[in-house]
Design an enzyme around this catalytic site. Structure first.
Site, PDB file in Angstrom:
ATOM      1  N   SER A 194      -6.492  -8.793   4.689  1.00 26.74           N
ATOM      2  CA  SER A 194      -6.058  -8.756   6.086  1.00 26.74           C
ATOM      3  C   SER A 194      -7.279  -8.996   6.964  1.00 26.74           C
ATOM      4  O   SER A 194      -8.420  -8.763   6.536  1.00 26.74           O
ATOM      5  CB  SER A 194      -5.452  -7.388   6.410  1.00 26.74           C
ATOM      6  OG  SER A 194      -5.328  -7.189   7.804  1.00 26.74           O
ATOM      7  N   TYR A 234      -5.743   1.937   7.324  1.00 25.81           N
ATOM      8  CA  TYR A 234      -5.413   0.612   6.801  1.00 25.81           C
ATOM      9  C   TYR A 234      -6.672  -0.226   6.630  1.00 25.81           C
ATOM     10  O   TYR A 234      -6.884  -0.854   5.578  1.00 25.81           O
ATOM     11  CB  TYR A 234      -4.436  -0.073   7.754  1.00 25.81           C
ATOM     12  CG  TYR A 234      -3.980  -1.437   7.287  1.00 25.81           C
ATOM     13  CD1 TYR A 234      -3.043  -1.551   6.265  1.00 25.81           C
ATOM     14  CD2 TYR A 234      -4.465  -2.596   7.887  1.00 25.81           C
ATOM     15  CE1 TYR A 234      -2.608  -2.804   5.832  1.00 25.81           C
ATOM     16  CE2 TYR A 234      -4.034  -3.844   7.466  1.00 25.81           C
ATOM     17  CZ  TYR A 234      -3.101  -3.947   6.443  1.00 25.81           C
ATOM     18  OH  TYR A 234      -2.682  -5.192   6.025  1.00 25.81           O
ATOM     19  N   LYS A 268      -8.453  -1.891   3.251  1.00 28.59           N
ATOM     20  CA  LYS A 268      -8.677  -3.328   3.120  1.00 28.59           C
ATOM     21  C   LYS A 268     -10.163  -3.668   3.003  1.00 28.59           C
ATOM     22  O   LYS A 268     -10.534  -4.627   2.315  1.00 28.59           O
ATOM     23  CB  LYS A 268      -8.038  -4.060   4.302  1.00 28.59           C
ATOM     24  CG  LYS A 268      -6.505  -3.981   4.310  1.00 28.59           C
ATOM     25  CD  LYS A 268      -5.904  -4.620   3.067  1.00 28.59           C
ATOM     26  CE  LYS A 268      -4.389  -4.733   3.154  1.00 28.59           C
ATOM     27  NZ  LYS A 268      -3.810  -5.451   1.991  1.00 28.59           N
TER      28      LYS A 268
END
Length: 229
Positions: A131, A144, A148
Site C-alpha cells: 500500500s 495499518y 505495511k
C-alpha cells in the site's frame, strides 16, 4: 500452465487477479478463511482449488495446511488479503493492533514460510500487494501503516535470502483503489465514497501480471501504482 496461490481472491484486486489468471488457463489455489468461504470461491471460480486457513490466526496455518493437499510447485504466491481499521494511537486497542498485524504481516510471513519449498522448486515469485501506507504514514493510519511498513521489510529480507534459490520477490504499492476496503476507509474517515475517483482493481491486477510475467533475466523489486488524473 503456471500455478498460483492467491489470498484475498474474494473481492477487489485479488478477485481481478483470479479472473485474469483463470481466463488464461493457469491453475489457481485460492485461500479462504473457512469452509463456507471456500465453497463460495469454488463456485465463483470454476476449476480453481481452495485452501482453508484463517489469516487472522497465523499460529494455526501450519496445522490447517498439513491437513490439505498443497500444490507440488508454486510459480507465484500472491499476497493480496488485508484488513484496515483507522484510529489514533490514543484510541486503538491491542485487539485492533494484533488483528491488523496478524492478517497483514504475520500471516503472509507464515504462509510464505510454509510454501517456500514449492516456490524454490519452481524458482517462483512472491508478490506482496502492499500500500502507499507502506511507504509513509499519516494521522490515524498507525496500525495499518505499521503492518505495511513491516511487510516491506519482510519482502526486502526475503528477496535477499532467496535470491540464491531463484525466487523473485516484489512489493506492489497501490494508491487508493476502488475496493470494498476503500469504501470502509471512506466511511471511517467520514467522507463520501466515489469509486470513479480511484484506481480500478483491474489496473493493479494488470501491474501484478506484468511483474510475474517478466522474463527471468529481470526482476521488479518495488512498483508504485497511483490514481491517474
Amino acid at each position: 500452465m503456471a500455478t498460483h496461490v492467491i489470498t484475498g481472491a474474494g473481492s477487489g484486486i485479488g478477485e481481478a487477479l483470479a479472473e485474469r489468471l483463470l481466463a488464461r488457463g493457469d491453475e489457481l489455489y485460492l485461500f479462504a478463511r473457512d469452509a463456507g468461504r471456500a465453497k463460495e470461491l469454488a463456485a465463483r471460480f470454476p476449476g480453481a482449488h481452495t485452501l482453508v486457513g484463517d489469516l487472522a490466526d497465523p499460529d494455526r496455518l501450519s496445522w490447517a495446511l498439513s491437513h490439505q493437499t498443497l500444490p507440488e510447485s508454486v510459480d507465484s504466491l500472491l499476497h493480496v488479503a488485508g484488513v484496515v481499521d483507522l484510529g489514533g494511537v490514543g484510541e486503538l486497542t491491542t485487539k485492533t493492533w494484533n488483528r491488523t498485524l496478524a492478517v497483514n504481516l504475520v500471516a503472509p510471513a507464515e504462509l510464505t514460510r510454509l510454501l517456500l519449498p514449492q516456490l524454490r522448486l519452481s524458482r517462483g515469485h512472491v508478490v506482496f500487494v502492499n500500500s502507499g501506507a507502506g511507504l509513509s504514514a499519516g494521522p490515524n493510519w498507525s496500525a495499518y501503516a505499521a503492518s505495511k511498513h513491516g511487510l516491506k521489510a519482510l519482502a526486502d529480507s526475503l528477496r535477499a535470502e532467496e535470491h540464491g534459490h531463484g525466487v523473485r520477490v516484489t512489493s506492489v504499492y497501490p494508491g487508493r483503489t476502488a475496493t470494498a476496503m476503500q469504501a470502509k476507509v471512506h466511511q471511517q474517515e467520514g467522507k463520501e465514497y466515489d469509486a470513479g475517483k480511484w484506481i480500478d482493481p483491474g489496473s493493479v491486477a494488470a501491474t501484478v501480471l506484468h511483474v510475474i510475467d517478466l522474463p527471468r533475466d529481470a526482476e521488479i523489486n518495488d512498483v508504485s501504482v497511483r490514481p491517474g488524473s
